[in-house]
Design a protein around this motif. Sequence first.
Motif, PDB file in Angstrom:
ATOM      1  N   PHE A 114      92.743  55.291 -39.550  1.00 22.49           N
ATOM      2  CA  PHE A 114      92.712  55.068 -40.998  1.00 22.49           C
ATOM      3  C   PHE A 114      92.467  53.602 -41.316  1.00 22.49           C
ATOM      4  CE2 PHE A 114      94.613  54.123 -45.126  1.00 22.49           C
ATOM      5  CZ  PHE A 114      93.950  55.051 -45.920  1.00 22.49           C
ATOM      6  N   GLY A 115      93.092  52.698 -40.574  1.00 24.39           N
ATOM      7  CA  GLY A 115      92.858  51.275 -40.788  1.00 24.39           C
ATOM      8  C   GLY A 115      91.396  50.914 -40.586  1.00 24.39           C
ATOM      9  N   ALA A 116      90.787  51.442 -39.513  1.00 28.85           N
ATOM     10  CA  ALA A 116      89.371  51.182 -39.247  1.00 28.85           C
ATOM     11  C   ALA A 116      88.485  51.797 -40.327  1.00 28.85           C
ATOM     12  CB  ALA A 116      88.989  51.729 -37.877  1.00 28.85           C
ATOM     13  N   PHE A 117      88.888  52.948 -40.837  1.00 26.54           N
ATOM     14  CA  PHE A 117      88.129  53.595 -41.912  1.00 26.54           C
ATOM     15  C   PHE A 117      88.112  52.727 -43.172  1.00 26.54           C
ATOM     16  CE2 PHE A 117      88.135  56.493 -45.625  1.00 26.54           C
ATOM     17  CZ  PHE A 117      86.857  57.013 -45.488  1.00 26.54           C
ATOM     18  N   THR A 118      89.249  52.131 -43.515  1.00 28.61           N
ATOM     19  CA  THR A 118      89.275  51.249 -44.688  1.00 28.61           C
ATOM     20  C   THR A 118      88.361  50.039 -44.481  1.00 28.61           C
ATOM     21  OG1 THR A 118      91.175  49.925 -43.911  1.00 28.61           O
ATOM     22  CG2 THR A 118      91.656  51.910 -45.195  1.00 28.61           C
ATOM     23  N   HIS A 119      88.276  49.561 -43.253  1.00 27.10           N
ATOM     24  CA  HIS A 119      87.381  48.442 -42.937  1.00 27.10           C
ATOM     25  C   HIS A 119      85.930  48.838 -43.190  1.00 27.10           C
ATOM     26  CE1 HIS A 119      86.322  44.789 -40.382  1.00 27.10           C
ATOM     27  NE2 HIS A 119      85.153  45.406 -40.547  1.00 27.10           N
ATOM     28  N   GLN A 120      85.553  49.998 -42.697  1.00 22.98           N
ATOM     29  CA  GLN A 120      84.172  50.443 -42.873  1.00 22.98           C
ATOM     30  C   GLN A 120      83.838  50.663 -44.346  1.00 22.98           C
ATOM     31  OE1 GLN A 120      83.104  53.736 -40.371  1.00 22.98           O
ATOM     32  NE2 GLN A 120      83.613  52.680 -38.466  1.00 22.98           N
ATOM     33  N   CYS A 121      84.789  51.200 -45.102  1.00 20.15           N
ATOM     34  CA  CYS A 121      84.552  51.405 -46.539  1.00 20.15           C
ATOM     35  C   CYS A 121      84.404  50.074 -47.251  1.00 20.15           C
ATOM     36  CB  CYS A 121      85.697  52.220 -47.141  1.00 20.15           C
ATOM     37  SG  CYS A 121      85.730  53.944 -46.626  1.00 20.15           S
ATOM     38  N   TRP A 122      85.226  49.121 -46.903  1.00 27.78           N
ATOM     39  CA  TRP A 122      85.163  47.785 -47.507  1.00 27.78           C
ATOM     40  C   TRP A 122      83.806  47.150 -47.215  1.00 27.78           C
ATOM     41  CZ3 TRP A 122      90.072  44.421 -48.030  1.00 27.78           C
ATOM     42  CH2 TRP A 122      89.772  43.183 -48.587  1.00 27.78           C
ATOM     43  N   ASP A 123      83.413  47.202 -45.945  1.00 27.65           N
ATOM     44  CA  ASP A 123      82.133  46.599 -45.552  1.00 27.65           C
ATOM     45  C   ASP A 123      80.949  47.291 -46.209  1.00 27.65           C
ATOM     46  OD1 ASP A 123      83.406  44.764 -44.020  1.00 27.65           O
ATOM     47  OD2 ASP A 123      82.548  45.385 -42.099  1.00 27.65           O
ATOM     48  N   LEU A 149      84.653  55.273 -35.117  1.00 31.57           N
ATOM     49  CA  LEU A 149      86.070  55.308 -35.472  1.00 31.57           C
ATOM     50  C   LEU A 149      86.902  55.869 -34.323  1.00 31.57           C
ATOM     51  CD1 LEU A 149      85.939  56.650 -39.151  1.00 31.57           C
ATOM     52  CD2 LEU A 149      86.612  54.355 -38.429  1.00 31.57           C
ATOM     53  N   PHE A 150      86.310  56.840 -33.594  1.00 32.95           N
ATOM     54  CA  PHE A 150      87.039  57.516 -32.528  1.00 32.95           C
ATOM     55  C   PHE A 150      86.612  57.045 -31.137  1.00 32.95           C
ATOM     56  CE2 PHE A 150      86.745  60.271 -36.229  1.00 32.95           C
ATOM     57  CZ  PHE A 150      88.081  60.578 -36.465  1.00 32.95           C
ATOM     58  N   THR A 151      85.332  56.635 -30.994  1.00 31.42           N
ATOM     59  CA  THR A 151      84.842  56.245 -29.667  1.00 31.42           C
ATOM     60  C   THR A 151      85.045  54.771 -29.357  1.00 31.42           C
ATOM     61  OG1 THR A 151      82.606  55.848 -30.532  1.00 31.42           O
ATOM     62  CG2 THR A 151      83.103  58.065 -29.715  1.00 31.42           C
ATOM     63  N   ALA A 152      85.223  53.938 -30.390  1.00 19.10           N
ATOM     64  CA  ALA A 152      85.387  52.495 -30.170  1.00 19.10           C
ATOM     65  C   ALA A 152      86.671  51.979 -30.811  1.00 19.10           C
ATOM     66  CB  ALA A 152      84.175  51.738 -30.724  1.00 19.10           C
ATOM     67  N   CYS A 153      86.804  52.200 -32.115  1.00 13.36           N
ATOM     68  CA  CYS A 153      87.953  51.633 -32.837  1.00 13.36           C
ATOM     69  C   CYS A 153      89.283  52.179 -32.337  1.00 13.36           C
ATOM     70  CB  CYS A 153      87.809  51.894 -34.332  1.00 13.36           C
ATOM     71  SG  CYS A 153      86.358  51.117 -35.079  1.00 13.36           S
ATOM     72  N   LEU A 154      89.341  53.494 -32.104  1.00 12.44           N
ATOM     73  CA  LEU A 154      90.602  54.107 -31.677  1.00 12.44           C
ATOM     74  C   LEU A 154      91.059  53.600 -30.309  1.00 12.44           C
ATOM     75  CD1 LEU A 154      92.961  56.000 -31.954  1.00 12.44           C
ATOM     76  CD2 LEU A 154      91.474  57.893 -31.249  1.00 12.44           C
ATOM     77  N   PRO A 155      90.231  53.665 -29.257  1.00 15.39           N
ATOM     78  CA  PRO A 155      90.732  53.196 -27.949  1.00 15.39           C
ATOM     79  C   PRO A 155      91.015  51.704 -27.921  1.00 15.39           C
ATOM     80  CG  PRO A 155      88.401  53.793 -27.826  1.00 15.39           C
ATOM     81  CD  PRO A 155      88.888  54.277 -29.139  1.00 15.39           C
ATOM     82  N   ILE A 156      90.138  50.909 -28.548  1.00 17.55           N
ATOM     83  CA  ILE A 156      90.361  49.457 -28.536  1.00 17.55           C
ATOM     84  C   ILE A 156      91.574  49.102 -29.385  1.00 17.55           C
ATOM     85  CG2 ILE A 156      89.377  47.217 -29.162  1.00 17.55           C
ATOM     86  CD1 ILE A 156      86.608  48.406 -28.615  1.00 17.55           C
ATOM     87  N   GLY A 157      91.659  49.691 -30.580  1.00 18.72           N
ATOM     88  CA  GLY A 157      92.785  49.404 -31.458  1.00 18.72           C
ATOM     89  C   GLY A 157      94.111  49.839 -30.862  1.00 18.72           C
ATOM     90  N   GLY A 192      94.056  48.279 -36.794  1.00 18.69           N
ATOM     91  CA  GLY A 192      92.938  49.181 -37.076  1.00 18.69           C
ATOM     92  C   GLY A 192      92.027  48.626 -38.157  1.00 18.69           C
ATOM     93  N   ALA A 193      92.612  47.974 -39.167  1.00 19.75           N
ATOM     94  CA  ALA A 193      91.812  47.411 -40.253  1.00 19.75           C
ATOM     95  C   ALA A 193      90.943  46.254 -39.795  1.00 19.75           C
ATOM     96  CB  ALA A 193      92.729  46.956 -41.390  1.00 19.75           C
ATOM     97  N   MET A 194      91.276  45.652 -38.666  1.00 24.51           N
ATOM     98  CA  MET A 194      90.500  44.509 -38.166  1.00 24.51           C
ATOM     99  C   MET A 194      89.626  44.841 -36.962  1.00 24.51           C
ATOM    100  SD  MET A 194      93.207  41.315 -38.512  1.00 24.51           S
ATOM    101  CE  MET A 194      94.554  42.109 -37.612  1.00 24.51           C
ATOM    102  N   VAL A 195      89.965  45.917 -36.247  1.00 28.02           N
ATOM    103  CA  VAL A 195      89.337  46.163 -34.950  1.00 28.02           C
ATOM    104  C   VAL A 195      87.827  46.410 -35.006  1.00 28.02           C
ATOM    105  CG1 VAL A 195      89.656  48.686 -34.791  1.00 28.02           C
ATOM    106  CG2 VAL A 195      89.801  47.270 -32.735  1.00 28.02           C
ATOM    107  N   PRO A 196      87.226  46.917 -36.100  1.00 29.13           N
ATOM    108  CA  PRO A 196      85.764  47.070 -36.080  1.00 29.13           C
ATOM    109  C   PRO A 196      85.013  45.757 -35.875  1.00 29.13           C
ATOM    110  CG  PRO A 196      86.687  48.434 -37.812  1.00 29.13           C
ATOM    111  CD  PRO A 196      87.813  47.574 -37.298  1.00 29.13           C
ATOM    112  N   ASP A 197      85.642  44.634 -36.207  1.00 30.98           N
ATOM    113  CA  ASP A 197      84.980  43.332 -36.068  1.00 30.98           C
ATOM    114  C   ASP A 197      85.173  42.700 -34.692  1.00 30.98           C
ATOM    115  OD1 ASP A 197      83.782  43.294 -38.503  1.00 30.98           O
ATOM    116  OD2 ASP A 197      85.180  41.894 -39.453  1.00 30.98           O
TER     117      ASP A 197
END
Length: 285
Positions: free
Chosen positions: A139-148, A76-84, A52-57
């Motif tokens: 949550f992992g994807a959320f931390t990615h977005q906050c970091w970015d 977070l829910f429409t892309a990161c969740l299904p792909i992750g 999840g922390a990597m999937v946004p990229d």
Amino acid sequence: MGVRHSRTYGAHLRRQSLKPHHDVPFTPTHVLAVTPLWPLRDRLPFAALAIGAMVPDVGLFFPIIDYAQGHSPAGLFTACLPIGAAIFLLFDTVMRRPLAALLPMWFQKRLDVAPRIPTTQRPATHLAYYAGLIVAVVFGAFTHQCWDAFTHQGRWGTELVPALNETVAIGGRAIPRFKVLQYGCTLAGLPLLAILALVFFARIPPNESASDAGSFRLRLLAALAACATPLLVGAYVVSTHASYYRALGVTIRLSGAILFLLCISYCVGFQLLTRVEPLQHRADR
């Protein structure tokens, strides 16, 4: 009029910041943000947190996926969740054991390569497992977005802290502070991530009865593929790009995509071969 122009310009910056740029991506560093949750791995699968922390990229490596959507709140829910979730299930059922076979025995003795997907008939067990998977990926994807947000131009973090948009002189070049923070986190984060992995695994009691699932030849071939792929891709990219900085970013993205596909192919082949061998032994008896 001035306020309206400022808002319009801010919206323009946010749209531009959500487009893939020529930056050098160091996506694995984002796993560092979820390492504090390692003690909760029995309830939140750590592999799902890391994915999840990597999937946004993912859109950087596979442009068919919308990069902007993966970095938006709804994404977070429409892309990161299904792909992750799909990547995690692929990892858990197909890739976990073959990848562990490439590691030294010190790690193999401390790894449980059995799939985590419940096999019980109890609905409550499945509900708890998949709820944990969903929470972990999101949550992992959320931390990615906050970091970015604090390391990319035009995001809410750099607007919240305007000082990050100011430049500093490094090597005679004016570089925005958010960019310094981005690459500074990478230079410090990757070694720190490796150290934490050693510390975490050292605390796991080894299984002395574990046998080596791989071989020296297998590890050698994997190491050659991991080294040769970026070298060959880089040689081609450098010849077609005037800027070495852009060439480095393109090389990392193309190499990452190729290595990911090679990794899946290897894992599928490993699973097929290791299942065929026991059947052959049974037939010989």
